[in-house]
Design a protein around this motif. Sequence first.
Motif, PDB file in Angstrom:
ATOM      1  N   CYS A  41       0.958  -1.169   0.050  1.00 39.36           N
ATOM      2  CA  CYS A  41      -0.094  -0.053   0.010  1.00 39.36           C
ATOM      3  C   CYS A  41       0.980   1.142  -0.147  1.00 39.36           C
ATOM      4  O   CYS A  41       0.143   2.346   0.091  1.00 39.36           O
ATOM      5  N   VAL A  42       2.007   1.236  -0.112  1.00 37.19           N
ATOM      6  CA  VAL A  42       3.130   2.392  -0.325  1.00 37.19           C
ATOM      7  C   VAL A  42       2.392   3.277  -1.471  1.00 37.19           C
ATOM      8  O   VAL A  42       2.051   2.726  -2.543  1.00 37.19           O
ATOM      9  N   GLY A  43       2.271   4.386  -1.228  1.00 40.27           N
ATOM     10  CA  GLY A  43       1.741   5.223  -2.447  1.00 40.27           C
ATOM     11  C   GLY A  43       0.396   5.511  -1.909  1.00 40.27           C
ATOM     12  O   GLY A  43      -0.260   6.615  -2.470  1.00 40.27           O
ATOM     13  N   HIS A  44      -0.449   4.619  -1.572  1.00 37.02           N
ATOM     14  CA  HIS A  44      -1.771   4.664  -1.453  1.00 37.02           C
ATOM     15  C   HIS A  44      -2.258   4.852   0.274  1.00 37.02           C
ATOM     16  O   HIS A  44      -2.883   5.814   0.374  1.00 37.02           O
ATOM     17  N   TYR A  45      -1.708   4.168   1.014  1.00 36.57           N
ATOM     18  CA  TYR A  45      -1.918   4.713   2.482  1.00 36.57           C
ATOM     19  C   TYR A  45      -0.590   4.375   3.283  1.00 36.57           C
ATOM     20  O   TYR A  45       0.037   3.633   2.819  1.00 36.57           O
ATOM     21  N   ASP A  46      -0.704   4.618   4.590  1.00 32.67           N
ATOM     22  CA  ASP A  46       0.215   4.601   5.708  1.00 32.67           C
ATOM     23  C   ASP A  46       0.516   3.122   5.875  1.00 32.67           C
ATOM     24  O   ASP A  46       1.855   2.690   6.470  1.00 32.67           O
ATOM     25  N   THR A  47      -0.559   2.315   5.901  1.00 36.93           N
ATOM     26  CA  THR A  47      -0.412   0.768   6.275  1.00 36.93           C
ATOM     27  C   THR A  47      -0.888   0.207   5.339  1.00 36.93           C
ATOM     28  O   THR A  47      -1.963   0.370   4.681  1.00 36.93           O
ATOM     29  N   PRO A  48      -0.401  -1.282   5.050  1.00 39.95           N
ATOM     30  CA  PRO A  48      -1.068  -2.380   4.230  1.00 39.95           C
ATOM     31  C   PRO A  48      -2.638  -2.654   4.893  1.00 39.95           C
ATOM     32  O   PRO A  48      -2.860  -3.156   5.835  1.00 39.95           O
ATOM     33  N   GLN A  49      -3.562  -2.090   4.000  1.00 38.05           N
ATOM     34  CA  GLN A  49      -4.970  -2.178   4.127  1.00 38.05           C
ATOM     35  C   GLN A  49      -5.413  -3.999   4.564  1.00 38.05           C
ATOM     36  O   GLN A  49      -6.067  -3.984   5.227  1.00 38.05           O
ATOM     37  N   CYS A  50      -4.902  -4.873   3.541  1.00 36.67           N
ATOM     38  CA  CYS A  50      -5.334  -5.989   4.052  1.00 36.67           C
ATOM     39  C   CYS A  50      -4.719  -6.574   5.264  1.00 36.67           C
ATOM     40  O   CYS A  50      -5.472  -7.404   5.847  1.00 36.67           O
ATOM     41  N   VAL A  51      -3.664  -6.251   5.526  1.00 32.21           N
ATOM     42  CA  VAL A  51      -3.179  -6.556   6.966  1.00 32.21           C
ATOM     43  C   VAL A  51      -4.102  -5.892   8.155  1.00 32.21           C
ATOM     44  O   VAL A  51      -4.461  -6.578   9.162  1.00 32.21           O
ATOM     45  N   ASP A  52      -4.548  -4.877   7.921  1.00 32.40           N
ATOM     46  CA  ASP A  52      -5.585  -4.059   8.905  1.00 32.40           C
ATOM     47  C   ASP A  52      -6.819  -4.589   9.009  1.00 32.40           C
ATOM     48  O   ASP A  52      -7.333  -4.639   9.968  1.00 32.40           O
ATOM     49  N   VAL A  53      -7.338  -5.576   8.070  1.00 30.19           N
ATOM     50  CA  VAL A  53      -8.724  -5.881   7.876  1.00 30.19           C
ATOM     51  C   VAL A  53      -8.772  -7.146   8.259  1.00 30.19           C
ATOM     52  O   VAL A  53      -9.595  -7.908   8.535  1.00 30.19           O
ATOM     53  N   CYS A  54      -7.226  -7.993   7.987  1.00 27.49           N
ATOM     54  CA  CYS A  54      -7.616  -9.533   8.452  1.00 27.49           C
ATOM     55  C   CYS A  54      -7.814  -9.949   9.951  1.00 27.49           C
ATOM     56  O   CYS A  54      -7.069  -9.501  10.847  1.00 27.49           O
ATOM     57  N   LEU A  60       1.733 -11.692   5.924  1.00 27.09           N
ATOM     58  CA  LEU A  60       2.826 -11.452   6.363  1.00 27.09           C
ATOM     59  C   LEU A  60       3.720 -10.868   5.500  1.00 27.09           C
ATOM     60  O   LEU A  60       3.450 -11.251   4.099  1.00 27.09           O
ATOM     61  N   THR A  61       5.012 -10.378   5.742  1.00 31.22           N
ATOM     62  CA  THR A  61       6.028 -10.102   4.770  1.00 31.22           C
ATOM     63  C   THR A  61       6.381 -11.216   4.058  1.00 31.22           C
ATOM     64  O   THR A  61       6.718 -12.222   4.812  1.00 31.22           O
ATOM     65  N   ASN A  62       6.666 -11.140   2.960  1.00 32.90           N
ATOM     66  CA  ASN A  62       7.183 -12.341   1.917  1.00 32.90           C
ATOM     67  C   ASN A  62       8.897 -12.306   1.956  1.00 32.90           C
ATOM     68  O   ASN A  62       9.139 -11.546   1.221  1.00 32.90           O
ATOM     69  N   PRO A  63       9.399 -13.171   2.442  1.00 31.18           N
ATOM     70  CA  PRO A  63      10.926 -13.138   2.612  1.00 31.18           C
ATOM     71  C   PRO A  63      11.290 -13.491   1.206  1.00 31.18           C
ATOM     72  O   PRO A  63      12.750 -13.241   1.009  1.00 31.18           O
ATOM     73  N   GLU A  64      10.750 -14.068   0.304  1.00 31.16           N
ATOM     74  CA  GLU A  64      11.230 -14.267  -1.106  1.00 31.16           C
ATOM     75  C   GLU A  64      11.023 -13.182  -1.940  1.00 31.16           C
ATOM     76  O   GLU A  64      11.701 -13.039  -3.179  1.00 31.16           O
ATOM     77  N   HIS A  65      10.896 -11.927  -1.412  1.00 31.90           N
ATOM     78  CA  HIS A  65      10.520 -10.701  -2.289  1.00 31.90           C
ATOM     79  C   HIS A  65      10.512  -9.568  -1.429  1.00 31.90           C
ATOM     80  O   HIS A  65       9.996  -8.764  -1.085  1.00 31.90           O
ATOM     81  N   GLU A  66      12.021  -9.503  -1.272  1.00 30.71           N
ATOM     82  CA  GLU A  66      12.475  -8.198  -0.609  1.00 30.71           C
ATOM     83  C   GLU A  66      12.303  -7.095  -1.060  1.00 30.71           C
ATOM     84  O   GLU A  66      13.284  -7.024  -2.505  1.00 30.71           O
ATOM     85  N   GLU A  67      11.985  -5.914  -0.668  1.00 28.41           N
ATOM     86  CA  GLU A  67      11.775  -4.998  -1.354  1.00 28.41           C
ATOM     87  C   GLU A  67      12.001  -3.611  -0.446  1.00 28.41           C
ATOM     88  O   GLU A  67      11.185  -3.900   0.473  1.00 28.41           O
ATOM     89  N   SER A  68      12.770  -2.588  -0.829  1.00 26.39           N
ATOM     90  CA  SER A  68      12.871  -1.319   0.035  1.00 26.39           C
ATOM     91  C   SER A  68      11.667  -0.513  -0.111  1.00 26.39           C
ATOM     92  O   SER A  68      10.859  -0.358  -1.106  1.00 26.39           O
ATOM     93  N   LYS A  69      11.527   0.476   0.737  1.00 28.73           N
ATOM     94  CA  LYS A  69      10.364   1.378   0.608  1.00 28.73           C
ATOM     95  C   LYS A  69      10.484   2.225  -0.749  1.00 28.73           C
ATOM     96  O   LYS A  69       9.279   2.468  -1.264  1.00 28.73           O
ATOM     97  N   GLU A  70      11.584   2.421  -0.979  1.00 27.84           N
ATOM     98  CA  GLU A  70      11.966   3.270  -2.260  1.00 27.84           C
ATOM     99  C   GLU A  70      11.552   2.229  -3.642  1.00 27.84           C
ATOM    100  O   GLU A  70      10.709   2.776  -4.429  1.00 27.84           O
ATOM    101  N   THR A  71      11.792   1.113  -3.551  1.00 28.95           N
ATOM    102  CA  THR A  71      11.435   0.088  -4.849  1.00 28.95           C
ATOM    103  C   THR A  71       9.896   0.075  -4.426  1.00 28.95           C
ATOM    104  O   THR A  71       9.384   0.071  -5.707  1.00 28.95           O
ATOM    105  N   LEU A  72       9.116   0.055  -3.535  1.00 28.84           N
ATOM    106  CA  LEU A  72       7.733  -0.229  -3.250  1.00 28.84           C
ATOM    107  C   LEU A  72       7.103   0.901  -4.000  1.00 28.84           C
ATOM    108  O   LEU A  72       6.268   0.947  -4.751  1.00 28.84           O
TER     109      LEU A  72
END
Length: 83
Positions: A41-54, A60-72
């Motif tokens: 949700c970077v660029g849209h919201y401050d927090t991941p919306q799916c995590v907030d409503v689950c 969880l964060t996917n360890p196979e797809h590491e990305e920085s905030k800049e990449t996101l």
Amino acid sequence: MALMITDECINCDVCEPECPNGAISQGEEYYVIDPGLCTECVGHYDTPQCVDVCPVECILTNPEHEESKETLQQKFLTLTGQA
């Protein structure tokens, strides 16, 4: 990092409509997140919306797809046609 949904998912359907990128879809057994579309949700919201409503905290964060905030942020810009 992109997010992922674990097998603890109860298929309650609340996460899918919350995703602004359309990254969540029904998988064979439970919902899945496309890491190519997930920006946490970077660029849209401050927090991941799916995590907030689950209700079972199975996203969880996917360890196979590491990305920085800049990449996101860059992925967000590309997905929204702003790059």
